[in-house]
Design an enzyme around this catalytic site. Structure first.
Site, short mmCIF file in Angstrom:
data_model
loop_
_atom_site.label_atom_id
_atom_site.label_comp_id
_atom_site.label_asym_id
_atom_site.label_seq_id
_atom_site.Cartn_x
_atom_site.Cartn_y
_atom_site.Cartn_z
N SER A 47 -9.66 1.69 2.80
CA SER A 47 -8.83 2.47 1.91
C SER A 47 -7.77 1.65 1.17
CB SER A 47 -8.14 3.58 2.72
OG SER A 47 -7.27 3.00 3.69
N LYS A 77 0.85 -1.20 0.00
CA LYS A 77 0.00 0.00 0.00
C LYS A 77 0.88 1.24 0.00
CE LYS A 77 -3.95 1.92 2.62
NZ LYS A 77 -4.80 1.75 3.82
N SER A 130 -9.82 -0.58 6.98
CA SER A 130 -9.23 -0.48 5.63
C SER A 130 -8.50 -1.70 5.10
CB SER A 130 -8.29 0.72 5.57
OG SER A 130 -9.05 1.87 5.41
N1 GLN Z 1 -13.13 4.09 6.26
C1 GLN Z 1 -12.50 4.46 7.47
C2 GLN Z 1 -12.12 5.92 7.44
O1 GLN Z 1 -12.34 6.53 6.45
C3 GLN Z 1 -11.33 3.60 7.75
C4 GLN Z 1 -10.11 4.00 7.05
C5 GLN Z 1 -8.92 3.15 7.38
O2 GLN Z 1 -9.03 2.11 8.04
N2 GLN Z 1 -7.76 3.62 6.97
O3 GLN Z 1 -11.63 6.45 8.38
#
Ligand code: GLN
Length: 471
Positions: free
Chosen positions: A154, A79, A178
């Site tokens: 994400s 990532k 994410s």
């Molecule tokens: N969707 C969640 C957020 O927007 C989790 C994001 C993540 O785990 N990086 O904060």
């Protein structure tokens, strides 16, 4: 079986028996990327020559060594918020568009020490803020099962890469779901480790009390292998701890107690998702596992608390992007204008929204009403889990209330996007480990089953996951 279908153990065996070379394995993945990534857009950077020369080195090693580490010669995608030395690291943001990582994250050091072949860096929501990968400054990633839909976020690039055989496994980060959400949407496996189990050194900080790096893989066994490779105490991250090595003790299936929290099956869940998850739970029951309904009463407030705590920490972490220390630097008549313009030009809408929300929640006069209140809810969420774990060993839930949605469907309404995270954020607030694995399909769209465990009991949730794979 083609080379890109193999699991880690299968690829390791194949390399060892000289059925194929690391170079051939790497080339097979690079070919897949060339063929598929135009439409999926999982990668932001592909390092073809570096990957091939690393694979060549592993072949040289394989020619002389009796034993090589499990991950030697295995192609991995990373990532793009995890630093790989001398490789661009954008965090999906314009503000870091040209940023070259000056050192390796600890997880990368550990994978490199095993001889991993890094294929490239994958797309993500800007600074990992989002649930669909649509917040990337470099365009969305598409779900490999249906290109008109999101891969989740994400870590959508990492999950789409593994889901379409453009990487054998990948690393993601999970702050509120994410790793698990994109694993669920792409029909693969993702493990969010216990807070502190994996070093965060070299992970671009989002919300530091919630962030964890973890594996995104084809199978539960692969997740276990990668987790063992990256876990452990690191002097560069004071929150990291040494964890006992995973024991291969087999739980007696009849002794296993599984809880199903009733708050995860209330209004809002898509009926077709509920059906697949209920069937998965029935499979365990038929195999002789005791299933018990439990209650996590603060599930709904947990989402609200997360969306105060997360932006608060993010607003503090993102203060460092000022146009001077890192990345994009705008022209201005004085220092203040450089700061303001660099941030205005460099950050996208969701990042700005979180900085504003977080700064507001932490400001004097509002701190008690928002941040402090959210921290109290966080304690309640932790207590909910402590209570149920007195009665059961693990919890089974859906990973997401929804099927993978259409690109563009939720992006204009931030609250609709935040709702996608309702089943994943509590785990981060409580620092627990959780696994998402494929439970079934609705048409061609995958549904993920989430297994939540007690702190540092990754072994248990992995084993419960392996049981499901065999049912
Ligand atoms: N969707 C969640 C957020 O927007 C989790 C994001 C993540 O785990 N990086 O904060």
């Amino acid at each position: 079986m083609t080379l890109t279908e193999l699991t880690i153990t299968q690829a390791h065996q194949g390399l060892k028996k000289k059925q194929f070379s690391a170079l051939e394995l790497c080339q097979a993945y690079l070919d897949k990327i060339k063929k598929k990534d135009k439409e999926v857009h999982a990668y932001l950077t592909v390092n073809e020559s570096v990957a091939l020369s690393q694979a060549k080195k592993i072949d040289d090693l394989l020619a002389i060594a009796q034993e090589t580490p499990l991950l030697a010669g295995i192609p991995v995608a990373v990532k793009d918020n995890i630093l790989v030395e001398n490789v661009k690291c954008t965090a999906g943001s314009k503000i870091l568009k040209n940023y070259i990582a000056p050192y390796n994250a600890t997880v990368i050091e550990k994978l490199k020490a095993q001889g991993a072949v890094i294929l490239g860096k994958t797309n993500l929501d800007e600074f990992a803020m989002g649930s669909s990968t649509e917040n990337s400054a470099f365009g969305p990633t598409h779900n490999p099962h249906d290109l008109s839909r999101v891969p989740g976020g994400s870590s959508g690039g990492s999950a789409a890469a593994v889901g379409s055989e453009m990487a054998l496994y990948a690393l993601g980060s999970d702050t509120g779901g994410s790793i698990r959400l994109p694993a669920s949407f792409c029909g693969i496996t993702g493990l969010k480790p216990t807070y502190g189990a994996v070093s965060r050194y070299g992970l671009i900080a989002f919300a530091s009390s919630l962030d964890q790096i973890g594996p995104i893989t084809k199978t539960v066994e692969d997740a276990k292998i990668v987790f063992e490779a990256i876990a452990g105490k690191d002097e560069m991250d004071s929150t990291s701890v040494e964890i006992p090595k995973i024991q291969n003790t087999k739980y007696q299936i009849q002794n296993l107690r599984i809880g199903v929290p009733k708050e995860y099956f209330v209004k809002g869940i898509a009926p077709e998702v509920e059906k697949v998850i209920k069937e998965a739970i029935k499979k365990y029951e038929k195999a002789g596992v005791k299933i018990e309904e439990v209650s996590l009463p603060h599930t709904e407030p947990a989402l609200a608390a997360y969306y105060i705590i997360n932006p608060s920490e993010a607003s503090a972490n993102l203060a460092r992007y000022d146009g001077i220390k890192y990345g994009h630097s705008a022209k201005g008549k004085d220092l203040m204008e450089v700061y303001l313009k660099s941030r205005e030009e460099g950050f996208g809408a969701e990042v700005r929204r979180r900085i504003m929300l977080g700064t507001y929640a932490l400001s004097s006069g509002y701190y008690e009403a928002y941040y402090l209140r959210a921290q109290k809810v966080r304690t309640k969420v932790i207590e909910d889990f402590e209570k149920v774990f007195k009665k059961v060993d693990v919890l089974l839930t859906p990973t997401s209330p929804f099927l993978p949605f259409k690109i563009g469907e939720r992006i204009k309404d931030p609250l609709a996007m935040y709702l996608v995270d309702v089943y994943t954020v509590s785990v981060n607030l409580a620092g627990l480990p959780a696994l998402s694995l494929p439970a079934g399909f609705v048409g061609k769209l995958p549904v993920g089953l989430q297994i939540i465990g007690q702190p540092f009991e990754e072994n248990r949730i992995l084993e419960v996951g392996e049981i499901f794979e065999k049912l």
